[in-house]
Design an enzyme around this catalytic site. Structure first.
Site, PDB file in Angstrom:
ATOM      1  CG  HIS A 174      -1.488   8.310  -3.363  1.00 22.72           C
ATOM      2  ND1 HIS A 174      -0.579   7.905  -4.333  1.00 22.72           N
ATOM      3  CD2 HIS A 174      -1.940   9.536  -3.761  1.00 22.72           C
ATOM      4  CE1 HIS A 174      -0.496   8.844  -5.264  1.00 22.72           C
ATOM      5  NE2 HIS A 174      -1.297   9.841  -4.939  1.00 22.72           N
ATOM      6  CB  SER A 212      -3.919  11.379  -6.011  1.00 21.67           C
ATOM      7  OG  SER A 212      -3.184  12.235  -5.166  1.00 21.67           O
TER       8      SER A 212
END
Length: 334
Positions: free
Chosen positions: A313, A262
């Site tokens: 992220h 991610s």
């Protein structure tokens, strides 16, 4: 003037302005949630008829906004003449309405742009296209790299294949717990045990099938587009560097061991946000407003759930956007 208009029309079409069939000088462009109507006024006796057609079209589009997945309609009425003039909008914009009227007047010889009262001086880069057409300039090539039409995105598919293979091996042979323990990134594993390879290995390990599928959707969609824009070498640089930055942020600020692609995927999303802002929707498949909304949703959703590595992220997203911007600037300077 005819040559100028032909040049301007060509530039507009290159920037995703679609000509309206049957009415000369009319163009549409969708930037959700806004639909833009550009009307270039003729300077002959058909001017009044043209205004009537534009007003009728604007009214019809206002009633059909839902069909375009838009909520607002902006109508830019543009006159182009060698003599300066004070532009006037076709209609006055009323408050609390979905239809907004803007008027410009451009003088190609001097490059002067006059705007009506309460009208913006910039809109979708049209003001730049007016100047470029006056100077006979062309829009630079929109790609950073020209890929053969039949070429597969091998780097993107290879990353996906590695992630699938590692998860499949762990699940089929009962090694998932050992892989997660050995390849995850954490402050203890990296700084205390000196296993710096975890910063890299964690990008290819996923906790389960759902985790892999969630990342793979974004990887395959944005990775393919980024690889075609950058070429496989610069794409891998962008992907791995974003992932490493996400891993470092996770290690420094996170509280638990972390795995997953991610961070690198958010780097791709950040890069495509910059691409949509600088290059339009030609390569990303989404306009800037949609990419901005998607980016916010991806980052914000992590804070609504537990067990999500938001630091990875944020770190990957910011670094990916910055690195892609540097790549654009470097390419433009060459």
């Amino acid at each position: 003037m005819t040559a100028y208009l032909q040049q301007l029309y060509h530039l507009l079409e290159q920037k995703d302005f679609e000509p309206v069939f049957g009415i000369s000088g009319l163009f549409l462009r969708i930037e959700n949630p806004v639909l833009y109507l550009l009307a270039i006024q003729p300077l002959d006796e058909s001017s009044a008829e043209h205004q009537t057609a534009v007003c009728a079209l604007a009214e019809r589009l206002q009633n059909e906004l839902a069909d375009y997945c838009c909520t607002q309609l902006v109508c830019l009425y543009l006159t182009i003449d060698d003599a300066p003039a004070v532009p006037k909008a076709l209609q006055r914009t009323e408050r609390m309405t979905s239809l907004h009227h803007i008027a410009w007047h451009f003088v190609p010889e001097s490059g002067s742009l006059q705007v009506a009262e309460d009208s913006p001086k910039k809109l979708l880069g049209i003001e730049k296209l007016l100047q470029m057409a006056a100077k006979g300039e062309q829009i630079p090539e929109d790609t950073l790299y020209t890929a053969p039409a039949a070429r597969l995105p091998f780097a993107t598919l290879s990353i996906f294949a590695v992630c699938v293979s590692i998860l499949a091996y762990g699940l089929l042979f009962g090694k998932q717990a050992q892989i997660l323990d050995a390849w995850s990134v954490s402050r203890q594993g990296v700084l205390q045990q000196g296993e710096y390879m975890r910063l890299f290995s964690c990008m290819f390990v996923h906790s389960g099938l759902t985790h892999l599928l969630a990342n793979s959707v974004y990887l395959l969609y944005f990775g393919t587009r980024a690889e075609y824009m950058l070429g496989w070498k610069r794409f891998l640089l962008l992907y791995i560097a974003s992932g490493l930055c996400g891993s470092v942020c996770s290690m420094l600020f996170g509280d638990a061991p972390s795995v997953g692609a991610s961070g690198a995927v958010c780097g791709l999303i950040g890069a495509m946000l910059v691409a949509s802002r600088e290059k339009g929707a030609s390569f990303t498949g989404m306009n800037y407003a949609t990419m901005l909304l998607l980016s916010f949703a991806v980052l914000a959703m992590g804070f609504l759930d537990i067990g999500v590595d938001n630091w990875a992220h944020l770190g990957g997203f910011c670094f990916g956007a910055l690195l892609f911007f540097v790549m654009l600037y470097w390419k433009a300077k060459k």
